[in-house]
Scaffold this motif. Structure first.
Motif, PDB file in Angstrom:
ATOM      1  N   ALA A  28       0.819  -1.213   0.000  1.00 34.01           N
ATOM      2  CA  ALA A  28       0.000   0.000   0.000  1.00 34.01           C
ATOM      3  C   ALA A  28       0.864   1.279   0.000  1.00 34.01           C
ATOM      4  CB  ALA A  28      -0.951  -0.030   1.199  1.00 34.01           C
ATOM      5  N   HIS A  50     -12.963   2.503  11.022  1.00 35.70           N
ATOM      6  CA  HIS A  50     -12.877   1.067  10.722  1.00 35.70           C
ATOM      7  C   HIS A  50     -12.210   0.329  11.875  1.00 35.70           C
ATOM      8  CE1 HIS A  50     -14.174   0.583   6.516  1.00 35.70           C
ATOM      9  NE2 HIS A  50     -13.880   1.857   6.439  1.00 35.70           N
ATOM     10  N   ILE A 141     -14.527   5.686  -0.246  1.00 33.24           N
ATOM     11  CA  ILE A 141     -14.051   5.870  -1.621  1.00 33.24           C
ATOM     12  C   ILE A 141     -15.001   6.794  -2.398  1.00 33.24           C
ATOM     13  CG2 ILE A 141     -13.662   4.633  -3.805  1.00 33.24           C
ATOM     14  CD1 ILE A 141     -13.076   2.106  -1.915  1.00 33.24           C
ATOM     15  N   ASP A 154      -5.652  -8.497  -0.624  1.00 29.18           N
ATOM     16  CA  ASP A 154      -6.702  -8.912   0.327  1.00 29.18           C
ATOM     17  C   ASP A 154      -7.931  -7.996   0.291  1.00 29.18           C
ATOM     18  OD1 ASP A 154      -5.255  -6.780   1.408  1.00 29.18           O
ATOM     19  OD2 ASP A 154      -5.560  -7.433   3.467  1.00 29.18           O
ATOM     20  N   GLN A 155      -7.829  -6.832  -0.351  1.00 30.54           N
ATOM     21  CA  GLN A 155      -8.970  -5.902  -0.373  1.00 30.54           C
ATOM     22  C   GLN A 155      -9.793  -6.011  -1.659  1.00 30.54           C
ATOM     23  OE1 GLN A 155      -9.917  -4.078   2.262  1.00 30.54           O
ATOM     24  NE2 GLN A 155      -8.232  -5.098   3.316  1.00 30.54           N
ATOM     25  N   HIS A 158     -13.565  -6.509  -1.318  1.00 30.54           N
ATOM     26  CA  HIS A 158     -14.233  -5.298  -0.816  1.00 30.54           C
ATOM     27  C   HIS A 158     -14.420  -4.264  -1.932  1.00 30.54           C
ATOM     28  CE1 HIS A 158     -12.769  -6.186   3.561  1.00 30.54           C
ATOM     29  NE2 HIS A 158     -13.851  -6.874   3.245  1.00 30.54           N
TER      30      HIS A 158
HETATM   31  P1  TYM Z   1      -5.555  -2.659   6.190  1.00 35.02           P
HETATM   32  O1  TYM Z   1      -5.420  -1.605   7.214  1.00 35.02           O
HETATM   33  O2  TYM Z   1      -5.726  -4.085   6.638  1.00 35.02           O
HETATM   34  O3  TYM Z   1      -4.307  -2.635   5.215  1.00 35.02           O
HETATM   35  C1  TYM Z   1      -3.906  -1.416   4.591  1.00 35.02           C
HETATM   36  C2  TYM Z   1      -3.374  -1.696   3.204  1.00 35.02           C
HETATM   37  O4  TYM Z   1      -2.267  -2.601   3.268  1.00 35.02           O
HETATM   38  C3  TYM Z   1      -2.503  -3.710   2.413  1.00 35.02           C
HETATM   39  N1  TYM Z   1      -1.921  -4.906   3.047  1.00 35.02           N
HETATM   40  C4  TYM Z   1      -1.076  -5.739   2.418  1.00 35.02           C
HETATM   41  N2  TYM Z   1      -0.570  -5.728   1.184  1.00 35.02           N
HETATM   42  C5  TYM Z   1       0.278  -6.725   0.842  1.00 35.02           C
HETATM   43  N3  TYM Z   1       0.612  -7.730   1.712  1.00 35.02           N
HETATM   44  C6  TYM Z   1       0.128  -7.784   2.957  1.00 35.02           C
HETATM   45  N4  TYM Z   1       0.474  -8.754   3.801  1.00 35.02           N
HETATM   46  C7  TYM Z   1      -0.780  -6.745   3.359  1.00 35.02           C
HETATM   47  N5  TYM Z   1      -1.445  -6.484   4.527  1.00 35.02           N
HETATM   48  C8  TYM Z   1      -2.136  -5.364   4.301  1.00 35.02           C
HETATM   49  C9  TYM Z   1      -4.014  -3.829   2.328  1.00 35.02           C
HETATM   50  O5  TYM Z   1      -4.414  -4.540   1.175  1.00 35.02           O
HETATM   51  C10 TYM Z   1      -4.418  -2.372   2.289  1.00 35.02           C
HETATM   52  O6  TYM Z   1      -4.306  -1.845   0.982  1.00 35.02           O
HETATM   53  N6  TYM Z   1     -10.250  -2.135   4.595  1.00 35.02           N
HETATM   54  C11 TYM Z   1      -8.914  -1.630   4.499  1.00 35.02           C
HETATM   55  C12 TYM Z   1      -8.792  -0.153   4.832  1.00 35.02           C
HETATM   56  C13 TYM Z   1      -9.740   0.735   4.092  1.00 35.02           C
HETATM   57  C14 TYM Z   1      -9.626   1.130   2.745  1.00 35.02           C
HETATM   58  C15 TYM Z   1     -10.745   2.017   2.537  1.00 35.02           C
HETATM   59  C16 TYM Z   1      -8.749   0.818   1.701  1.00 35.02           C
HETATM   60  C17 TYM Z   1     -10.824   1.346   4.620  1.00 35.02           C
HETATM   61  N7  TYM Z   1     -11.435   2.131   3.695  1.00 35.02           N
HETATM   62  C18 TYM Z   1     -10.966   2.574   1.291  1.00 35.02           C
HETATM   63  C19 TYM Z   1      -8.977   1.402   0.467  1.00 35.02           C
HETATM   64  C20 TYM Z   1     -10.081   2.274   0.263  1.00 35.02           C
HETATM   65  C21 TYM Z   1      -8.021  -2.389   5.463  1.00 35.02           C
HETATM   66  O7  TYM Z   1      -8.461  -2.940   6.438  1.00 35.02           O
HETATM   67  O8  TYM Z   1      -6.709  -2.299   5.168  1.00 35.02           O
END
Ligand code: TYM
Length: 342
Positions: A28, A50, A141, A154-155, A158
């Motif tokens: 990210a 969140h 968004i 992982d997103q 969503h």
């Molecule tokens: P979150 O907080 O779990 O993770 C933030 C971002 O990091 C990416 N990420 C990873 N990418 C690669 N490998 C990994 N192991 C890994 N762990 C986390 C996630 O894909 C993310 O991009 N729901 C979201 C937060 C959110 C959001 C949004 C994102 C809320 N509203 C609107 C985009 C647009 C979340 O829990 O990400």
């Protein structure tokens, strides 16, 4: 980027539910900086609303929100060029989230694999917010009519839901109001895996600290974790295909590639035949060289929390200026009377 009647705008968010990991950075944050540096309008958010879908200690939540913001800045986000703020300061998110709760269907939400994973066998006892979470994410968004959303793998589901919500809203009200967003899931590290188990995602909520690299880890800790990372006894092959059934080895190659800004193919070409005794120290050196300056800058920024709060407040003012008129138009579209101050 694709031809769309909507202005290109990037939105993405990170939860302040723990310290940020190498997965957050490569999947990210690093990508967020690249988008900003391409000159695209970028809106980035610490999604504190969140985070509370799972109980958070209030003092820690504040600390983690500031630390996340410090990580954005230390990684290269310039608050003058990107909009950087925390979600709860812009009420449009929660307002539009409610409207989307009335658009999204129970069946859609029930299919969210991340909810199933997080709730596990405990689904009767988790918060309603955890279930509704993807509709708040769609609101994050679409309150900006963002067209592109860089995220880790992982997103993806969503974001598909976000597209479904936009399409259903537009259909239900006979408008062409919301864009159908494009997920931007690119690069060598869209899914960084645990250092202890190459089949599990690296995550801030994994009970084992050895499974992840935290952006707050010092150089020694980073090097030690990489040295101890689980691998297999084989040397690195000379082609990517032979990494197919070696998840731990593949993960380390992908991490190297993402940190170096190379493709995994280039990394394999450089290290074909190398033992992990050679590859791991090279990876540790690279990781320290790339991450240490960020950690040091984060620590420096965290010395002055009021400056971070000021930056988040200013970002929130700029975010509100975009989101407020959009959400007001949504109220008009759905038939709410707005007669205050007239
Ligand atoms: P979150 O907080 O779990 O993770 C933030 C971002 O990091 C990416 N990420 C990873 N990418 C690669 N490998 C990994 N192991 C890994 N762990 C986390 C996630 O894909 C993310 O991009 N729901 C979201 C937060 C959110 C959001 C949004 C994102 C809320 N509203 C609107 C985009 C647009 C979340 O829990 O990400």
């Amino acid at each position: 980027m694709s031809a769309s009647p909507f202005k290109t705008r990037i939105f993405s968010g990170i939860q302040p539910s723990g310290g940020l990991t190498l997965g957050n950075y490569l999947g990210a944050l690093k990508r967020f900086v690249e988008k900003q540096d391409e000159g695209i309008e970028t809106v980035y958010c610490m999604v504190d609303m969140h985070a509370i879908t799972v109980w958070q200690d209030p003092a820690k939540l504040r600390q983690q929100t500031r630390e996340g913001a410090a990580a954005f800045i230390a990684a290269g986000i310039d608050p003058a060029r990107s909009i950087l703020f925390n979600q709860s300061q812009v009420t449009a998110h929660a307002e539009l989230g409610w409207i989307f709760n009335c658009i999204a269907r129970m069946g859609w939400m029930s299919r969210m694999t991340q909810f199933k994973d997080k709730a596990g066998k405990n689904s009767e006892n988790v918060s309603l917010g955890l279930f509704a979470y993807p509709s708040l994410m769609a609101a994050d968004i679409l309150a900006y009519k963002a067209t592109h959303v860089p995220v880790g793998d992982d997103q993806k589901q969503h974001l598909e839901l976000c597209r479904d919500i936009a399409i259903k809203f537009n259909n239900d009200y006979g408008v062409d109001f919301f864009p159908v967003v494009e997920p931007v899931i690119e690069g060598a590290a869209t899914r960084v895996m645990s250092l202890r188990d190459g089949t599990k995602k690296m995550s801030k909520s994994d009970p084992s600290d050895q499974s992840r690299i935290n952006l707050t880890d010092d150089a020694d800790t980073i090097a030690k974790k990489i040295r101890k990372a689980k691998t297999d006894p084989e040397p690195l092959p000379d082609n990517l295909n032979d990494l197919k059934d070696r998840p731990e080895a593949k993960n380390l190659v992908n991490i190297y590639a993402a940190l170096a800004g190379h493709t995994p193919e280039q990394v394999i070409a450089d290290f074909a035949g190398a033992q992990f005794g050679t590859f791991k120290p090279a990876l540790a050196d690279l990781a320290v060289a790339k991450l240490e300056p960020i950690t040091l800058e984060m620590n420096r920024l965290m010395q002055d929390p009021s400056e971070i709060d000021r930056i988040l407040g200013q970002g929130a003012d700029r975010a509100e200026a975009i989101a407020r008129p959009i959400v007001d138009q949504v109220y008009d579209i759905v038939g709410m009377i707005r007669s205050r101050g007239r």
